[in-house]
Enzyme design. Structure first.
Site, PDB file in Angstrom:
ATOM      1  N   HIS A   1       4.353   6.845  -3.098  1.00 18.00           N
ATOM      2  CA  HIS A   1       4.678   8.027  -3.899  1.00 18.00           C
ATOM      3  C   HIS A   1       5.969   8.706  -3.440  1.00 18.00           C
ATOM      4  O   HIS A   1       6.185   9.882  -3.768  1.00 18.00           O
ATOM      5  CB  HIS A   1       3.528   9.033  -3.840  1.00 18.00           C
ATOM      6  CG  HIS A   1       2.295   8.606  -4.570  1.00 18.00           C
ATOM      7  ND1 HIS A   1       2.265   8.408  -5.929  1.00 18.00           N
ATOM      8  CD2 HIS A   1       1.042   8.328  -4.124  1.00 18.00           C
ATOM      9  CE1 HIS A   1       1.062   8.031  -6.304  1.00 18.00           C
ATOM     10  NE2 HIS A   1       0.291   7.958  -5.220  1.00 18.00           N
TER      11      HIS A   1
ATOM     12  N   ARG B   1       2.773   2.634   4.363  1.00 20.74           N
ATOM     13  CA  ARG B   1       2.004   2.365   3.145  1.00 20.74           C
ATOM     14  C   ARG B   1       2.908   1.657   2.143  1.00 20.74           C
ATOM     15  O   ARG B   1       3.941   2.191   1.728  1.00 20.74           O
ATOM     16  CB  ARG B   1       1.451   3.654   2.533  1.00 20.74           C
ATOM     17  CG  ARG B   1       0.661   3.369   1.264  1.00 20.74           C
ATOM     18  CD  ARG B   1      -0.230   4.500   0.847  1.00 20.74           C
ATOM     19  NE  ARG B   1       0.501   5.626   0.253  1.00 20.74           N
ATOM     20  CZ  ARG B   1      -0.107   6.642  -0.370  1.00 20.74           C
ATOM     21  NH1 ARG B   1      -1.438   6.665  -0.459  1.00 20.74           N
ATOM     22  NH2 ARG B   1       0.601   7.636  -0.865  1.00 20.74           N
TER      23      ARG B   1
ATOM     24  N   ASP C   1       8.163  -8.276   7.734  1.00 20.62           N
ATOM     25  CA  ASP C   1       9.385  -8.839   8.300  1.00 20.62           C
ATOM     26  C   ASP C   1      10.327  -7.752   8.811  1.00 20.62           C
ATOM     27  O   ASP C   1      11.118  -7.989   9.742  1.00 20.62           O
ATOM     28  CB  ASP C   1      10.100  -9.710   7.267  1.00 20.62           C
ATOM     29  CG  ASP C   1       9.460 -11.079   7.096  1.00 20.62           C
ATOM     30  OD1 ASP C   1       8.597 -11.440   7.913  1.00 20.62           O
ATOM     31  OD2 ASP C   1       9.824 -11.792   6.137  1.00 20.62           O
TER      32      ASP C   1
ATOM     33  N   GLU D   1     -10.034   4.717  -2.671  1.00 20.17           N
ATOM     34  CA  GLU D   1      -9.608   5.914  -3.403  1.00 20.17           C
ATOM     35  C   GLU D   1      -9.995   5.863  -4.884  1.00 20.17           C
ATOM     36  O   GLU D   1      -9.249   6.321  -5.749  1.00 20.17           O
ATOM     37  CB  GLU D   1      -8.101   6.136  -3.236  1.00 20.17           C
ATOM     38  CG  GLU D   1      -7.242   4.912  -3.484  1.00 20.17           C
ATOM     39  CD  GLU D   1      -5.767   5.178  -3.220  1.00 20.17           C
ATOM     40  OE1 GLU D   1      -5.369   6.353  -3.139  1.00 20.17           O
ATOM     41  OE2 GLU D   1      -5.009   4.202  -3.106  1.00 20.17           O
TER      42      GLU D   1
ATOM     43  N   ASP E   1      -7.039  10.616  -5.588  1.00 19.37           N
ATOM     44  CA  ASP E   1      -7.262   9.581  -6.589  1.00 19.37           C
ATOM     45  C   ASP E   1      -8.752   9.345  -6.813  1.00 19.37           C
ATOM     46  O   ASP E   1      -9.172   9.002  -7.924  1.00 19.37           O
ATOM     47  CB  ASP E   1      -6.563   8.287  -6.180  1.00 19.37           C
ATOM     48  CG  ASP E   1      -5.074   8.327  -6.490  1.00 19.37           C
ATOM     49  OD1 ASP E   1      -4.721   8.581  -7.647  1.00 19.37           O
ATOM     50  OD2 ASP E   1      -4.275   8.109  -5.568  1.00 19.37           O
TER      51      ASP E   1
END
Length: 250
Positions: free
Chosen positions: A38, A63, A77, A142, A168
């Site tokens: 977000h 996240r 990576d 969520e 959520d």
């Protein structure tokens, strides 16, 4: 009975600024959530943030935007070791995320260690063989579906922790913006209990201090209690209001 470990307190990094991230990392918090879902934080800014916070004891958790195999590979990576995958609703979703975290034969992570910071460009001896020992996967519960499937999600080998998103979760229940609704809280506490029973760490997002304490008391192992942008917005508005009130007095 074994003594329960102290709850780990975390803060979100959403601004996209490596400087702000470093300030947050130096705050004394236990962990940081670098948000690629977000926030305007992509691969390049994640790299800069990881470099900025690397000198501090706060543990960075990145996240990813969603549970995509290619994106997970790219963030790994970069050198992100602790990934959080949002919107994991079923055990099958969790299994796909686990597979993306690991090289074959355990998983499907593409091999690019010679090109990657994670392996220090192949300067880490035995990186390919031992990479799985240095990464962790947290999946987000969520939605009402995910909460109902919490036990199955927790049973997936390779899911190291779960993180509950009440916002959520509330929305999925037709309770948009009502994170403190009794039915939402019940799903959260039931998931905390299921995680405790499974012996896996469980976290929750709770910017409301009283609710954060409620979830800590319910058995949450780690809690996110604020975000850089939220704290900046609140403190600057309060300061402007304070001195604006003075100015109106003449």
């Amino acid at each position: 009975m074994a003594e329960r470990r102290a709850t780990q307190v975390g803060l979100w990094v959403c601004s996209g600024s490596a400087t702000v991230a470093e300030i947050v990392a130096a705050s004394g918090c236990d962990w940081l959530l670098i948000d690629g879902e977000h926030s305007p934080i992509g691969l390049e800014s994640t790299l800069a943030i990881l470099q900025a916070v690397g000198a501090y004891p706060a543990v960075p958790v990145v996240r990813v935007p969603f549970g995509d195999t290619v994106l997970i590979k790219q963030f790994l990576d970069l050198g992100a070791q602790n990934l959080m995958v949002p919107m994991v609703h079923t055990a099958a979703d969790a299994e796909r995320a686990v597979a993306a975290m690991h090289y074959p034969p355990r998983g499907v992570r593409g091999v690019g260690s010679a090109l990657a910071r994670s392996a220090r460009w192949n300067r880490v001896e035995g990186y390919l063989a031992n990479a799985s020992e240095h990464v962790s996967l947290t999946v987000q519960v969520e939605s009402a579906e995910a909460a109902e499937n919490a036990a199955e999600i927790l049973a997936v080998d390779g899911v190291d922790a779960v993180f509950i998103g009440p916002s959520d979760l509330a929305a999925s229940m037709g309770l948009l913006g009502q994170q403190t609704h009794a039915d939402v809280v019940r799903h959260v506490t039931d998931t905390i209990s299921a995680s405790n029973a499974a012996g896996k760490p469980v976290g929750v997002n709770a910017f409301n201090n009283e609710q954060a304490q409620q979830y800590i008391d319910a058995g949450a192992d780690f809690v996110a209690v604020g975000a850089d942008v939220q704290l900046l917005a609140g403190s600057t508005a309060a300061l402007a209001e304070k001195f604006g009130a003075y100015n109106t007095k003449g």
